[in-house]
Design a protein around this motif. Structure first.
Motif, PDB file in Angstrom:
ATOM      1  N   ASP A   1       8.065   4.260 -13.022  1.00 27.92           N
ATOM      2  CA  ASP A   1       9.387   4.208 -13.352  1.00 27.92           C
ATOM      3  C   ASP A   1      10.198   5.063 -12.460  1.00 27.92           C
ATOM      4  O   ASP A   1      11.403   4.193 -11.903  1.00 27.92           O
ATOM      5  CB  ASP A   1       9.726   5.197 -14.961  1.00 27.92           C
ATOM      6  N   ALA A   2       9.743   5.991 -11.670  1.00 24.15           N
ATOM      7  CA  ALA A   2      10.665   6.708 -10.630  1.00 24.15           C
ATOM      8  C   ALA A   2      10.759   5.866  -9.318  1.00 24.15           C
ATOM      9  O   ALA A   2      12.016   5.637  -8.796  1.00 24.15           O
ATOM     10  CB  ALA A   2       9.948   7.978 -10.319  1.00 24.15           C
ATOM     11  N   VAL A   3       9.502   5.175  -8.970  1.00 25.35           N
ATOM     12  CA  VAL A   3       9.789   4.303  -7.830  1.00 25.35           C
ATOM     13  C   VAL A   3      10.559   3.164  -8.055  1.00 25.35           C
ATOM     14  O   VAL A   3      11.387   2.627  -7.265  1.00 25.35           O
ATOM     15  CB  VAL A   3       8.387   3.808  -7.275  1.00 25.35           C
ATOM     16  N   ALA A   4      10.550   2.447  -9.223  1.00 23.80           N
ATOM     17  CA  ALA A   4      11.136   1.254  -9.570  1.00 23.80           C
ATOM     18  C   ALA A   4      12.539   1.702  -9.570  1.00 23.80           C
ATOM     19  O   ALA A   4      13.448   0.608  -9.139  1.00 23.80           O
ATOM     20  CB  ALA A   4      10.537   0.548 -10.941  1.00 23.80           C
ATOM     21  N   ALA A   5      12.922   2.693 -10.149  1.00 27.54           N
ATOM     22  CA  ALA A   5      14.398   3.020 -10.174  1.00 27.54           C
ATOM     23  C   ALA A   5      14.983   3.145  -8.941  1.00 27.54           C
ATOM     24  O   ALA A   5      16.392   3.120  -8.699  1.00 27.54           O
ATOM     25  CB  ALA A   5      14.573   4.149 -11.115  1.00 27.54           C
TER      26      ALA A   5
ATOM     27  N   LYS B   1       5.037  -5.176 -11.855  1.00 24.44           N
ATOM     28  CA  LYS B   1       4.075  -4.299 -12.394  1.00 24.44           C
ATOM     29  C   LYS B   1       2.728  -5.025 -12.885  1.00 24.44           C
ATOM     30  O   LYS B   1       2.831  -6.050 -13.874  1.00 24.44           O
ATOM     31  CB  LYS B   1       4.526  -3.427 -13.370  1.00 24.44           C
ATOM     32  N   SER B   2       1.540  -4.545 -12.182  1.00 20.53           N
ATOM     33  CA  SER B   2       0.474  -5.275 -12.588  1.00 20.53           C
ATOM     34  C   SER B   2      -0.097  -4.558 -13.627  1.00 20.53           C
ATOM     35  O   SER B   2       0.380  -3.705 -14.449  1.00 20.53           O
ATOM     36  CB  SER B   2      -0.648  -4.964 -11.557  1.00 20.53           C
ATOM     37  N   ALA B   3      -1.252  -5.069 -14.411  1.00 19.74           N
ATOM     38  CA  ALA B   3      -1.941  -4.639 -15.514  1.00 19.74           C
ATOM     39  C   ALA B   3      -2.349  -3.260 -15.278  1.00 19.74           C
ATOM     40  O   ALA B   3      -2.465  -2.323 -16.179  1.00 19.74           O
ATOM     41  CB  ALA B   3      -2.843  -5.523 -16.026  1.00 19.74           C
ATOM     42  N   ALA B   4      -2.826  -2.975 -14.067  1.00 15.15           N
ATOM     43  CA  ALA B   4      -3.215  -1.500 -13.618  1.00 15.15           C
ATOM     44  C   ALA B   4      -2.115  -0.529 -13.258  1.00 15.15           C
ATOM     45  O   ALA B   4      -2.328   0.683 -13.054  1.00 15.15           O
ATOM     46  CB  ALA B   4      -4.284  -1.854 -12.525  1.00 15.15           C
ATOM     47  N   GLY B   5      -0.881  -1.123 -13.674  1.00 15.61           N
ATOM     48  CA  GLY B   5       0.167  -0.166 -13.272  1.00 15.61           C
ATOM     49  C   GLY B   5       0.753  -0.131 -11.927  1.00 15.61           C
ATOM     50  O   GLY B   5       1.380   0.725 -11.499  1.00 15.61           O
ATOM     51  N   LYS B   6       0.202  -0.879 -11.060  1.00 18.46           N
ATOM     52  CA  LYS B   6       0.441  -0.822  -9.543  1.00 18.46           C
ATOM     53  C   LYS B   6       1.447  -2.055  -9.329  1.00 18.46           C
ATOM     54  O   LYS B   6       1.987  -2.942  -9.948  1.00 18.46           O
ATOM     55  CB  LYS B   6      -0.834  -1.206  -8.518  1.00 18.46           C
TER      56      LYS B   6
ATOM     57  N   ALA C   1       0.737  -1.233   0.215  1.00 21.29           N
ATOM     58  CA  ALA C   1       0.156   0.204   0.136  1.00 21.29           C
ATOM     59  C   ALA C   1       0.915   1.256   0.048  1.00 21.29           C
ATOM     60  O   ALA C   1       0.658   2.370  -0.833  1.00 21.29           O
ATOM     61  CB  ALA C   1      -1.112  -0.169   1.295  1.00 21.29           C
ATOM     62  N   ALA C   2       2.192   1.197   0.800  1.00 19.27           N
ATOM     63  CA  ALA C   2       2.717   2.397   1.109  1.00 19.27           C
ATOM     64  C   ALA C   2       3.418   2.729  -0.560  1.00 19.27           C
ATOM     65  O   ALA C   2       3.622   3.932  -1.169  1.00 19.27           O
ATOM     66  CB  ALA C   2       3.906   2.113   1.845  1.00 19.27           C
ATOM     67  N   LEU C   3       3.957   1.500  -1.194  1.00 18.86           N
ATOM     68  CA  LEU C   3       4.630   1.645  -2.494  1.00 18.86           C
ATOM     69  C   LEU C   3       3.790   2.292  -3.483  1.00 18.86           C
ATOM     70  O   LEU C   3       4.184   3.166  -4.235  1.00 18.86           O
ATOM     71  CB  LEU C   3       5.233   0.277  -2.898  1.00 18.86           C
ATOM     72  N   ASN C   4       2.432   1.545  -3.386  1.00 15.37           N
ATOM     73  CA  ASN C   4       1.578   2.169  -4.531  1.00 15.37           C
ATOM     74  C   ASN C   4       1.131   3.395  -4.316  1.00 15.37           C
ATOM     75  O   ASN C   4       0.640   4.312  -5.317  1.00 15.37           O
ATOM     76  CB  ASN C   4       0.370   1.126  -4.497  1.00 15.37           C
ATOM     77  N   ALA C   5       1.024   3.848  -2.911  1.00  9.21           N
ATOM     78  CA  ALA C   5       0.897   5.511  -2.883  1.00  9.21           C
ATOM     79  C   ALA C   5       1.961   6.380  -3.493  1.00  9.21           C
ATOM     80  O   ALA C   5       1.737   7.478  -4.005  1.00  9.21           O
ATOM     81  CB  ALA C   5       0.778   5.601  -1.285  1.00  9.21           C
ATOM     82  N   GLU C   6       2.991   5.819  -3.079  1.00  8.99           N
ATOM     83  CA  GLU C   6       4.222   6.471  -3.980  1.00  8.99           C
ATOM     84  C   GLU C   6       4.150   6.469  -5.511  1.00  8.99           C
ATOM     85  O   GLU C   6       4.401   7.309  -6.129  1.00  8.99           O
ATOM     86  CB  GLU C   6       5.587   6.004  -3.391  1.00  8.99           C
ATOM     87  N   ILE C   7       3.717   5.218  -5.782  1.00 11.03           N
ATOM     88  CA  ILE C   7       3.593   5.159  -7.516  1.00 11.03           C
ATOM     89  C   ILE C   7       2.599   6.047  -7.823  1.00 11.03           C
ATOM     90  O   ILE C   7       2.718   6.578  -9.169  1.00 11.03           O
ATOM     91  CB  ILE C   7       3.447   3.787  -7.733  1.00 11.03           C
ATOM     92  N   ASP C   8       1.618   6.273  -7.171  1.00  4.30           N
ATOM     93  CA  ASP C   8       0.284   7.179  -7.565  1.00  4.30           C
ATOM     94  C   ASP C   8       0.919   8.526  -7.709  1.00  4.30           C
ATOM     95  O   ASP C   8       0.413   9.397  -8.594  1.00  4.30           O
ATOM     96  CB  ASP C   8      -0.713   7.262  -6.482  1.00  4.30           C
TER      97      ASP C   8
END
Length: 664
Positions: free
Chosen positions: A303-307, A337-342, A291-298
């Motif tokens: 790309d920024a979070v993955a890097a 990365k899921s199909a929804a980009g999460k 949940a914390a990772l996906n909040a950052e991804i949003d």
């Protein structure tokens, strides 16, 4: 500085009796393993137990006893042998308590001994419960992180609770204990009725589980039937990537760990405070991190979070800015990365626990020695000493003490000294905010006097650092060695006295003090004795330990230690002749003194105020009081006081008795 009592352990000498050289000890024969027994069934009229087969066991022996309400035991089933690994007893009574003991029997030719008895307690349910029972069918094959179980209740319209539980959590637990353990997981929406096929997810791979069910009334918060359980089943091997997490180093505010994945996929690793995830399952921890990772991804994009946060292959993880002295878990899991980009997990959670260290508080010091004539209140012929304390950056607060050098010969542990010096939080000095920049002085000493200065600091967690001890001699250069002539012996007179003591019930003085032990002292001064001083509660044999000069200088000649009857008086005080009536003095103690012993020391003074003869006696309080009347008259000025024996260490502590002077 507040003074604290010190408990000194006494070594006990034990006599050993030697054995004759031809005595031979019996060899120790290894035994087969003890069975691990669990309750398999429990109803108002029957119960069962089971255990895994024990290696090297040729069979098993069991015995069952029953206990009544008074705790008396009787035989329910005599010692019996079996080659099975389960037992069932159909003639049990409702609400009864049984103890089942099982041991493994070694094969005759194994050269092994039988195991010890394993023991498990079973309490059958009381009458009045529903007759509801459950049958379980576990789908085969079982997954690596999930299991599907069909539950068939015998009564379709009664609500029940179902769970899949690690078999290891049920060992040595009876049905009631298992129900109590599971109650915390019961929510109204988790209760079901009728036949159900339920998939339980997030199980651990390669782990034994058991399905359990029991009737439950959510309104009453109580079970309505006995507990039923399935046969054991095990989850499969997890085919997904694993991540080996190992902590390489834990510092004051940092952790470094090594992550070794078994595959090439991406993974995420972080450190979390153990307290923040206490009580959470691995699944709940993983979900929170996702949940914390996906909040950052949003916010920043995939790309920024993955890097910045995802890695692959063997890597070193470093976390900084952590709390000192705190337990952490380094957690890692595969991510994609899921199909929804999460972000979604591709592995289970892996973790390693560690604890950051705490920096050590250390307090050094330096001396500034000047002539006492430079003080506002000149002390001609004496030395004036200022102490500049130097706490390190890790020191939050600290304490210091000045002791007679005999403290080094007393056998006191550093922990005892630290406990005494830091026992009063109000006396601790704040290293960062001290208004005097950690300078203490000036204090007056004799030239050539030798004292021990001790310091101890506490870090931000309140943990004491090492005790710093330094023997110093007050010299012109302040560096020790040389110096003027040592302190001259105390001038003495020839006045003398004796005393007798008696212990009575305080009710003899005043009915309100009935039950309070009272120490009555009858002093007998000679013609040259115009005054005398005495102290109570001193360590036994105190005169022999320290000598008369030490007691005079540290106690009887220190005017600040006169007993005023005030609550602010220090623990160590003296009384004088003015506190007696016809040379009889009495002190009423709280009953905690009963059974204890301490020394009373008295010293006579002549018309020139010179101390003369010193006398002492060991007073031993009885374990109980004799309410008989008192032969001596007790002065009405006597006071009730709490009992605290003055320890040898307190006698050597000069800190609270030093008078502070200002410079001109």
């Amino acid at each position: 500085m507040k003074k604290f009592g010190l408990f000194i352990s006494i070594a006990l000498l034990t006599a050993f009796v030697g054995c004759d050289s031809d005595d031979v000890e019996d060899p120790v024969v290894p035994a087969v393993s003890k069975p691990v027994v669990a309750v398999s069934e429990n109803t108002p009229t029957s119960f069962g137990v089971e255990w895994d087969a024990v290696d090297e066991a040729a069979g098993y022996q069991y015995v069952v006893t029953e206990s009544d309400a008074a705790g008396n035991t009787s035989e329910f089933c005599p010692e019996t042998q079996t080659d099975k690994t389960s037992l069932r007893f159909d003639d049990a009574a409702a609400g009864a308590k049984y103890t089942v003991k099982v041991k493994a029997l070694a094969a005759a030719d194994s050269q092994l001994a039988d195991s010890e008895y394993a023991e498990i307690f079973v309490e059958t349910p009381a009458k009045g419960l529903s007759s509801q029972t459950f049958a379980f069918t576990v789908d085969d094959p079982v997954g690596y992180d999930s299991a599907t179980v069909k539950v068939e209740p015998s009564i379709a319209d009664e609500t029940y609770f179902f769970a899949v539980v690690k078999s290891s959590l049920l060992l040595d637990k009876n049905s009631n204990a298992i129900i109590e353990m599971l109650k915390k997981d019961i929510e109204p929406e988790s209760l079901v009725k009728g036949e159900q096929t339920i998939e339980t997810k997030w199980l651990d791979p390669e782990t034994a589980y058991v399905a359990v069910a029991f009737g439950y009334d959510a309104d009453r918060g109580a079970s309505t039937s006995v507990l039923s359980r399935s046969e054991k089943f095990s989850t499969a091997v997890d085919p997904r990537m694993s991540i080996d997490v190992s902590v390489m180093n834990a510092g004051d505010e940092a952790i470094s760990a090594k992550c070794v994945p078994s595959g090439s996929g991406s993974y995420f690793v972080t450190a979390v405070k153990s307290a923040d995830v206490a009580g959470m399952s691995d699944r709940e921890i993983l979900d929170a991190q996702l949940a914390a990772l996906n909040a950052e991804i949003d916010k920043s994009g995939w790309d920024a979070v993955a890097a910045a946060q995802f890695r692959s292959g063997t890597s070193n993880y470093n976390a900084s800015g952590l709390s000192i002295g705190t337990e952490y878990s380094v957690v890692a899991f595969g991510v994609q990365k899921s199909a929804a980009g999460k972000a979604e997990e591709t592995t289970r959670l892996f973790k390693a626990n560690t604890k950051t260290t705490a920096p050590e508080a250390v307090v050094g010091f330096s001396l500034n020695v000047i002539d006492g004539s430079q003080l506002v209140d000149p002390q001609v012929g004496k030395a004036a000493v200022g102490f500049q304390f130097e706490p390190n950056a890790a020191t939050k607060t600290y304490a210091y003490g000045v002791f007679y050098e005999t403290v080094l010969e007393g056998g006191y542990s550093d922990s005892d000294l630290i406990a005494m010096m830091t026992g009063d939080p109000a006396s601790m000095i704040d290293a960062a905010t001290d208004s005097e920049d950690n300078f203490r002085g000036y204090y007056v000493f004799e030239w050539g006097e030798r004292v021990v200065v001790m310091t101890v600091g506490l870090n931000a967690l309140g943990q004491p650092g090492p005790l710093q001890k330094k023997l110093i001699e007050i010299t012109e250069d302040g560096q020790g060695g040389g110096g003027n002539e040592p302190t001259e012996p105390i001038e003495r007179g020839d006045a003398s006295l004796t005393f007798e003591h008696q212990i009575v019930d305080g009710g003899s003085l005043d009915p309100q003090y009935s039950g309070y032990p009272t120490l009555v002292l009858q002093f007998k001064p000679d013609a040259k004795c115009v005054d005398y001083r005495w102290a109570e509660g001193l360590v036994v044999n105190v005169v022999e330990q320290f000598g008369e000069d030490m007691l005079l200088s540290t106690l009887f000649l220190d005017e600040s230690l006169k007993n005023t009857g005030s609550a602010s008086d220090p623990d160590l005080t003296w009384n004088d002749r003015s506190m007696t009536s016809n040379d009889v003095g009495g002190t009423i103690y709280f009953p905690s003194v009963l059974g204890e012993s301490f020394d009373v020391v008295a010293v006579a003074f002549d018309a020139d105020k010179l101390p003369g003869k010193m006398v002492s006696a060991t007073v031993t309080f009885p374990s109980s009081l004799d309410p008989a009347s008192v032969a001596m008259k007790i002065p009405t000025s006597s006071v009730v006081r709490s009992y605290k024996q003055i320890t040898a260490l307190q006698l050597m502590n000069r800190t609270s008795h030093l008078t502070r002077y200002d410079l001109k």
